[in-house]
Design a protein around this motif. Structure first.
Motif, PDB file in Angstrom:
ATOM      1  N   LYS A   1       0.822  -1.221   0.000  1.00 42.56           N
ATOM      2  CA  LYS A   1       0.000   0.000   0.000  1.00 42.56           C
ATOM      3  C   LYS A   1       0.849   1.261   0.000  1.00 42.56           C
ATOM      4  O   LYS A   1       0.648   2.192   0.776  1.00 42.56           O
ATOM      5  CB  LYS A   1      -0.960   0.000   1.186  1.00 42.56           C
ATOM      6  CG  LYS A   1      -2.009  -1.090   1.121  1.00 42.56           C
ATOM      7  CD  LYS A   1      -3.034  -0.962   2.223  1.00 42.56           C
ATOM      8  CE  LYS A   1      -4.114  -2.032   2.063  1.00 42.56           C
ATOM      9  NZ  LYS A   1      -5.166  -1.938   3.107  1.00 42.56           N
TER      10      LYS A   1
ATOM     11  N   ASP B   1      -6.858   5.358   3.780  1.00 45.48           N
ATOM     12  CA  ASP B   1      -7.116   4.100   3.073  1.00 45.48           C
ATOM     13  C   ASP B   1      -6.373   2.926   3.714  1.00 45.48           C
ATOM     14  O   ASP B   1      -6.839   1.793   3.674  1.00 45.48           O
ATOM     15  CB  ASP B   1      -6.689   4.247   1.607  1.00 45.48           C
ATOM     16  CG  ASP B   1      -7.084   3.050   0.777  1.00 45.48           C
ATOM     17  OD1 ASP B   1      -8.269   2.946   0.410  1.00 45.48           O
ATOM     18  OD2 ASP B   1      -6.207   2.194   0.508  1.00 45.48           O
ATOM     19  N   SER B   2      -5.203   3.204   4.297  1.00 48.02           N
ATOM     20  CA  SER B   2      -4.348   2.126   4.821  1.00 48.02           C
ATOM     21  C   SER B   2      -4.641   1.789   6.279  1.00 48.02           C
ATOM     22  O   SER B   2      -4.536   0.639   6.682  1.00 48.02           O
ATOM     23  CB  SER B   2      -2.871   2.514   4.681  1.00 48.02           C
ATOM     24  OG  SER B   2      -2.564   2.802   3.332  1.00 48.02           O
TER      25      SER B   2
ATOM     26  N   LYS C   1      -3.410   4.578  -6.753  1.00 47.80           N
ATOM     27  CA  LYS C   1      -3.703   5.466  -5.623  1.00 47.80           C
ATOM     28  C   LYS C   1      -2.614   5.373  -4.550  1.00 47.80           C
ATOM     29  O   LYS C   1      -2.525   6.244  -3.674  1.00 47.80           O
ATOM     30  CB  LYS C   1      -5.064   5.140  -5.023  1.00 47.80           C
ATOM     31  CG  LYS C   1      -5.168   3.744  -4.429  1.00 47.80           C
ATOM     32  CD  LYS C   1      -6.564   3.475  -3.895  1.00 47.80           C
ATOM     33  CE  LYS C   1      -6.679   2.057  -3.332  1.00 47.80           C
ATOM     34  NZ  LYS C   1      -8.040   1.784  -2.811  1.00 47.80           N
ATOM     35  N   TYR C   2      -1.795   4.319  -4.618  1.00 50.85           N
ATOM     36  CA  TYR C   2      -0.695   4.155  -3.665  1.00 50.85           C
ATOM     37  C   TYR C   2       0.639   4.665  -4.211  1.00 50.85           C
ATOM     38  O   TYR C   2       1.685   4.437  -3.610  1.00 50.85           O
ATOM     39  CB  TYR C   2      -0.542   2.682  -3.275  1.00 50.85           C
ATOM     40  CG  TYR C   2      -1.744   2.101  -2.569  1.00 50.85           C
ATOM     41  CD1 TYR C   2      -2.326   2.766  -1.491  1.00 50.85           C
ATOM     42  CD2 TYR C   2      -2.300   0.891  -2.969  1.00 50.85           C
ATOM     43  CE1 TYR C   2      -3.426   2.236  -0.841  1.00 50.85           C
ATOM     44  CE2 TYR C   2      -3.410   0.351  -2.320  1.00 50.85           C
ATOM     45  CZ  TYR C   2      -3.963   1.037  -1.258  1.00 50.85           C
ATOM     46  OH  TYR C   2      -5.056   0.528  -0.608  1.00 50.85           O
TER      47      TYR C   2
ATOM     48  N   ASP D   1      -5.104  10.964   2.157  1.00 49.99           N
ATOM     49  CA  ASP D   1      -5.794   9.945   1.346  1.00 49.99           C
ATOM     50  C   ASP D   1      -5.227   8.551   1.577  1.00 49.99           C
ATOM     51  O   ASP D   1      -5.964   7.592   1.820  1.00 49.99           O
ATOM     52  CB  ASP D   1      -5.701  10.303  -0.139  1.00 49.99           C
ATOM     53  CG  ASP D   1      -6.509  11.541  -0.486  1.00 49.99           C
ATOM     54  OD1 ASP D   1      -7.378  11.902   0.324  1.00 49.99           O
ATOM     55  OD2 ASP D   1      -6.250  12.146  -1.541  1.00 49.99           O
TER      56      ASP D   1
END
Length: 607
Positions: free
Chosen positions: A113, A485-486, A179-180, A481
């Motif tokens: 990630k 997410d992570s 996105k990562y 962000d």
């Protein structure tokens, strides 16, 4: 009954798959001049070819000769159009290998990630522009930073926008979650690093967290390259390069070898190193080797200057005259002094698991060492000049100040009658000043990127200042962000609380527990410090160098050479991932499963 037939078919194909994998792992060619003949004759004996039919078919003969009954049975009983030995089948096997290895890598990257993309481009033997795409990420299972090659991509448009589109499209096709994407690492070419229309700018516009960092090894190369613009240093480098090129022929090389044996009995070196036009780490070694072999070089040039070949002897005499100049000897000893300090940094900046803080720490250490020499320039240069005088006495070189005039624009014109003072002012100090200025300026961008993360590194003070909280807030907002997410991110106040706990935790630890950021990250408990752990992971994932891409080009030159210059892109990538990723196991059964999905086959392989 059908299942037994399929299992038998798979056993027949496995030796062929293993042979292709073997050739790929070793980086050797599969095909030969002609590869259409049958391996077994009518009497079921091995059919020896009339011409070279390649390593692949010869290895299959070796397997049959060693007693592989499955392969022998297959080749004896199969139809001519179902031998599974053609170049098309080889391509399918290599494509399957490529897909499996790529899936393995993509899975590990997505699990982290957070990753950085590394890219570089070069022309291959067939004059096609090849873009190498690599990724840097933290492998949480292996607990180490990895930089892995993914694919070669043929490109025709090398503008910044086109390269950005190519990189993003291919990363998406491979299955990476963009996105990562948190970092970009390229060289300093305008198409890649341009602030307004470069690749990094176009990618950063779409993915703002993808920070661009100029390759540290390239920064050092550029710093040294610009420092060597001092006239005497530049001329010395040019003379050494000309001498290395001069001894690039067998007859002359043999003369040098004999001179080394006669003049330098204990030396393990046998020849000069060529000056690589791009890799300055090679130039470091080349200068140091030349300095050690200089007595043998002078002896060899004197020997060659007596040959009857007018052109060769005249050139040898010219090069010998260039060495027998005080300017050359002074510049050479200055280069040896400085390069012996910068060479370890040049090699260190090419390591794979290097983090940004360690790179800057060693760059600062190198800069500090050279600054000490600059601050004590008088004493340091006196030591160098004593060595120069010893060399000059052995080569019968006169130690004196060059002719000067009241006006001179094309060379140094220091009005001084003392040779030590003259060369100290005209060569030594300008070279050190240039090097220090370049070394500081080239790494300013890297220091700015690291400064953002200093709030996570409680090295000097155990107390958290307002400035630290502000830096943490900027970092928190920038990576909101990916953090949300992570991890189960709630609010900035929760982050402040975790930061205070982190500082207290570091205060209780032994000072030697975590010497680098990488070790600090792996000692940080992600369950108790999820936010700090993720931010440290982002820091160590930021790219430092693009040496992994350069190493993939070394594999490219071995795989796609003069005899294999028509290799297709799909076949090239299959061979490349097999050759580069030796640590990733490829199961032949899984390859057969992959092949069974593609199309209808003469042999039923789908269980």
């Amino acid at each position: 009954m059908l299942k037994k037939e399929i299992e038998a078919n798979r056993l027949k194909v496995i030796p062929i798959v293993k042979t292709v994998i073997f050739c790929g792992r070793q980086g050797i060619a599969l095909r030969g001049h002609r590869d259409s003949e049958m391996l077994l004759n009518a009497n079921e004996n091995i059919n020896e070819p009339e011409c070279n039919d390649g390593n692949f078919r010869q290895l299959l003969r070796f397997r049959i000769d060693a007693g592989d009954e499955y392969l022998k049975s297959h080749l004896t009983s199969c139809a001519k159009n179902a031998t599974y030995l053609s170049w098309k089948i080889q391509n399918e096997i290599l494509s399957a290998c490529n897909n499996l290895i790529l899936q393995n890598l993509v899975c590990a990257v997505n699990k982290a990630k957070g990753f950085s993309v590394l890219a570089d481009e070069t022309s291959d033997i067939s004059n096609k522009e090849q873009l190498t795409i690599c990724v840097r990420y933290v492998n949480l299972e292996q607990k180490k930073i990895r930089e892995d090659f993914l694919q070669f991509v043929e490109v025709t448009d090398v503008s910044g926008k086109a390269l950005a589109q190519t990189i993003l499209q291919n990363l998406e096709i491979m299955g990476l979650e963009l996105k990562y994407l948190i970092g970009q690492g390229y060289d300093g070419a305008a198409a890649m690093s341009g602030k307004f229309n470069g690749t990094q700018k176009h990618i950063n516009d779409k993915y703002p967290m993808a920070l661009y960092i100029h390759c540290g090894a390239h920064c050092l190369n550029l710093a040294i390259s610009f420092s060597c613009n001092v006239t005497d240093i530049r001329n010395c480098m040019g003379t050494m390069q000309a001498i290395c090129n001069f001894f690039g022929y067998p007859k002359r090389q043999n003369v040098l070898k004999i001179s080394i044996q006669n003049e330098l009995h204990e030396s393990k070196l046998k020849k000069l190193k060529k000056f690589c036009p791009t890799r300055w780490v090679e130039r470091h070694d080349a200068v140091l080797v030349f300095h050690e072999l200089q007595p043998a070089v002078v002896d060899a040039l004197n020997e060659i200057s007596t040959w009857k070949d007018n052109e060769t002897s005249a050139l040898a005499n010219q090069l010998s005259s260039s060495i027998h100049q005080l300017r050359f000897q002074v510049a050479l000893l200055i280069l040896v002094k400085v390069f012996s300090i910068s060479a370890p940094l040049s090699k260190f900046l090419q390591t794979e698991n290097l983090d940004l803080e360690s790179a800057l720490e060693f760059a600062d250490m190198t800069q500090s060492t050279i600054k000490q020499i600059r601050d004590n320039a008088n004493a340091e240069f006196e030591k160098i000049f004593k060595e120069v005088e010893d060399v000059c006495s052995s080569f019968d070189i006169t130690v004196s100040v060059p002719r000067t005039t009241s006006r001179q624009k094309n060379r140094s014109n220091v009005m001084n009658n003392n040779p030590i003072e003259y060369y100290r002012i005209s060569t030594f100090i300008p070279f050190l000043d240039n090097f220090l200025e370049q070394l500081h300026g080239r790494f300013l961008e890297h220091r700015a990127k690291l400064k953002n993360f200093n709030c996570l590194l409680p090295k000097t003070s155990k107390q958290i200042s307002e400035e630290t909280f502000e830096d943490f807030k900027i970092l928190f907002n920038f990576y909101t962000d990916i953090l949300s997410d992570s991890i189960n991110l709630t609010s900035l106040e929760m982050g402040y609380g975790e930061l205070k706990l982190w500082y207290n935790s570091c205060a209780f630890k032994s000072p030697n527990l975590s010497s680098t950021i990488t070790e600090l990250f792996f000692h940080c408990n992600p369950d108790f410090f999820p936010l700090i752990s993720k931010l440290l992971q982002i820091l160590i994932t930021l790219p430092v160098t693009t040496a992994t891409g350069e190493r993939s080009f070394s594999s490219l030159r071995r795989l796609k050479n003069y005899l294999r210059n028509t290799t297709g892109q799909m076949r090239l990538n299959g061979l490349a991932v097999l050759n580069i990723h030796q640590d990733i196991n490829v199961d032949p059964s899984m390859i057969i499963d992959e092949m069974a999905k593609t199309s209808k086959r003469r042999l039923n392989l789908n269980l």
